[in-house]
Design a protein around this motif. Structure first.
Motif, PDB file in Angstrom:
ATOM      1  N   SER A  25      29.126  -2.811  -2.282  1.00  0.00           N
ATOM      2  CA  SER A  25      28.638  -4.177  -2.355  1.00  0.00           C
ATOM      3  C   SER A  25      27.115  -4.189  -2.445  1.00  0.00           C
ATOM      4  O   SER A  25      26.440  -3.522  -1.660  1.00  0.00           O
ATOM      5  N   PRO A  26      26.557  -4.943  -3.398  1.00  0.00           N
ATOM      6  CA  PRO A  26      25.109  -4.972  -3.545  1.00  0.00           C
ATOM      7  C   PRO A  26      24.454  -5.784  -2.438  1.00  0.00           C
ATOM      8  O   PRO A  26      25.055  -6.695  -1.890  1.00  0.00           O
ATOM      9  N   GLN A  27      23.236  -5.458  -2.107  1.00  0.00           N
ATOM     10  CA  GLN A  27      22.460  -6.244  -1.164  1.00  0.00           C
ATOM     11  C   GLN A  27      21.127  -6.571  -1.822  1.00  0.00           C
ATOM     12  O   GLN A  27      20.160  -5.848  -1.674  1.00  0.00           O
ATOM     13  N   PRO A  28      21.108  -7.656  -2.628  1.00  0.00           N
ATOM     14  CA  PRO A  28      19.882  -8.003  -3.330  1.00  0.00           C
ATOM     15  C   PRO A  28      18.746  -8.335  -2.370  1.00  0.00           C
ATOM     16  O   PRO A  28      18.979  -8.714  -1.221  1.00  0.00           O
ATOM     17  N   ARG A  29      17.524  -8.209  -2.881  1.00  0.00           N
ATOM     18  CA  ARG A  29      16.357  -8.568  -2.091  1.00  0.00           C
ATOM     19  C   ARG A  29      16.393 -10.052  -1.764  1.00  0.00           C
ATOM     20  O   ARG A  29      16.856 -10.855  -2.544  1.00  0.00           O
ATOM     21  N   ASP A  36      26.852 -12.423   2.199  1.00  0.00           N
ATOM     22  CA  ASP A  36      27.595 -12.148   0.974  1.00  0.00           C
ATOM     23  C   ASP A  36      26.784 -12.685  -0.210  1.00  0.00           C
ATOM     24  O   ASP A  36      26.534 -13.887  -0.290  1.00  0.00           O
ATOM     25  N   PRO A  37      26.354 -11.816  -1.133  1.00  0.00           N
ATOM     26  CA  PRO A  37      25.538 -12.284  -2.256  1.00  0.00           C
ATOM     27  C   PRO A  37      26.305 -13.211  -3.200  1.00  0.00           C
ATOM     28  O   PRO A  37      25.693 -13.948  -3.968  1.00  0.00           O
ATOM     29  N   TYR A  38      27.637 -13.204  -3.129  1.00  0.00           N
ATOM     30  CA  TYR A  38      28.457 -14.077  -3.978  1.00  0.00           C
ATOM     31  C   TYR A  38      28.652 -15.461  -3.360  1.00  0.00           C
ATOM     32  O   TYR A  38      29.141 -16.368  -4.023  1.00  0.00           O
ATOM     33  N   ARG A  41      25.495 -19.632  -0.196  1.00  0.00           N
ATOM     34  CA  ARG A  41      24.235 -19.374   0.511  1.00  0.00           C
ATOM     35  C   ARG A  41      23.519 -18.156  -0.078  1.00  0.00           C
ATOM     36  O   ARG A  41      22.308 -18.150  -0.240  1.00  0.00           O
ATOM     37  N   GLY A  42      24.268 -17.117  -0.421  1.00  0.00           N
ATOM     38  CA  GLY A  42      23.671 -15.927  -1.030  1.00  0.00           C
ATOM     39  C   GLY A  42      23.075 -16.225  -2.393  1.00  0.00           C
ATOM     40  O   GLY A  42      21.984 -15.756  -2.732  1.00  0.00           O
ATOM     41  N   LEU A  43      23.786 -17.021  -3.189  1.00  0.00           N
ATOM     42  CA  LEU A  43      23.267 -17.401  -4.510  1.00  0.00           C
ATOM     43  C   LEU A  43      22.037 -18.303  -4.372  1.00  0.00           C
ATOM     44  O   LEU A  43      21.097 -18.202  -5.153  1.00  0.00           O
ATOM     45  N   GLU A  44      22.049 -19.175  -3.367  1.00  0.00           N
ATOM     46  CA  GLU A  44      20.883 -20.026  -3.119  1.00  0.00           C
ATOM     47  C   GLU A  44      19.653 -19.168  -2.810  1.00  0.00           C
ATOM     48  O   GLU A  44      18.576 -19.380  -3.369  1.00  0.00           O
ATOM     49  N   ALA A  45      19.822 -18.173  -1.945  1.00  0.00           N
ATOM     50  CA  ALA A  45      18.696 -17.312  -1.566  1.00  0.00           C
ATOM     51  C   ALA A  45      18.195 -16.484  -2.752  1.00  0.00           C
ATOM     52  O   ALA A  45      16.990 -16.292  -2.919  1.00  0.00           O
ATOM     53  N   ALA A  46      19.104 -16.022  -3.578  1.00  0.00           N
ATOM     54  CA  ALA A  46      18.724 -15.170  -4.704  1.00  0.00           C
ATOM     55  C   ALA A  46      18.097 -15.946  -5.853  1.00  0.00           C
ATOM     56  O   ALA A  46      17.222 -15.427  -6.547  1.00  0.00           O
ATOM     57  N   LEU A  47      18.535 -17.191  -6.055  1.00  0.00           N
ATOM     58  CA  LEU A  47      18.124 -17.940  -7.240  1.00  0.00           C
ATOM     59  C   LEU A  47      17.172 -19.103  -6.963  1.00  0.00           C
ATOM     60  O   LEU A  47      16.564 -19.632  -7.896  1.00  0.00           O
ATOM     61  N   GLY A  48      17.085 -19.530  -5.710  1.00  0.00           N
ATOM     62  CA  GLY A  48      16.230 -20.677  -5.413  1.00  0.00           C
ATOM     63  C   GLY A  48      16.835 -21.990  -5.885  1.00  0.00           C
ATOM     64  O   GLY A  48      16.123 -22.963  -6.115  1.00  0.00           O
ATOM     65  N   ILE A  49      18.146 -22.015  -6.046  1.00  0.00           N
ATOM     66  CA  ILE A  49      18.870 -23.225  -6.434  1.00  0.00           C
ATOM     67  C   ILE A  49      19.610 -23.703  -5.192  1.00  0.00           C
ATOM     68  O   ILE A  49      20.249 -22.900  -4.504  1.00  0.00           O
TER      69      ILE A  49
END
Length: 188
Positions: A25-29, A36-38, A41-49
């Motif tokens: 499982s990836p752990q993006p910056r 969970d990057p999927y 909340r994980g997508l919000e943190a990664a994309l700023g959306i």
């Protein structure tokens, strides 16, 4: 469909690619440990959306058939074939891009690392997403979503996908075809 839907779907593809290449499982910056990057909340943190927009986007993508919910994990999963077809054949009509004023920013399209060596332009102007921390000067191109430069800095693979998408949106026939070919190879 909204432009951020494409960004979110490409982020999901990037996560799948990272997971497949890393074997785990990836752990993006930018994510807290264990997040969970999927997840929304994980997508919000990664994309700023915002979480609300991410959730609405995923629902739109699932309703349109460009994404499904994985039966085993419950995660949203983009249909790479449908996504590729939309990007290659429809995106530049739905979300056109036109070069704007000179600005400092993050290189995109043919100036991005993924395409820089493949195409040589007769002109010296490059395309950039306006970005305060950007190091390059070029013609501004409005990204698919305002937080794209920050998201691209966090995820190199997402940056490649978004730059290829911009090459399709901006390019003449030859450039758009090359970008479409590279997207087809990457999206399978």
């Amino acid at each position: 469909m909204k432009s951020q839907d494409v960004v979110i779907l490409l982020k999901l593809v990037s996560l799948e690619d990272n997971e497949r290449n890393a074997g785990s499982s990836p752990q993006p910056r930018g994510l807290a440990g264990g997040e969970d990057p999927y997840s929304v909340r994980g997508l919000e943190a990664a994309l700023g959306i915002s979480k609300t927009e991410v959730s609405a986007s995923l629902n739109r993508s699932i309703a349109s058939g460009i994404a499904i919910k994985d039966r085993k994990s419950g995660r949203p999963k983009p249909s790479k074939h449908q996504l590729r077809e939309f990007i290659v054949h429809g995106l530049k009509f739905v979300f056109p891009a036109t070069p704007g004023a000179m600005q400092r920013g993050l290189p995109t399209a043919f100036a991005a690392p993924v395409l820089r060596e493949s195409l040589h332009s007769a002109g010296s102007l490059i395309s950039v997403w306006p970005y305060a921390r950007g190091q390059e000067m070029g013609q501004s191109v409005e990204p698919l979503f305002k937080t794209v430069p920050e998201a691209a800095e966090k995820d190199e693979r997402l940056y490649e996908y978004l730059a290829l998408v911009d090459a399709v949106r901006l390019g003449n026939q030859r450039e758009a075809n090359l970008a479409a070919k590279l997207l087809t190879e990457r999206l399978g």
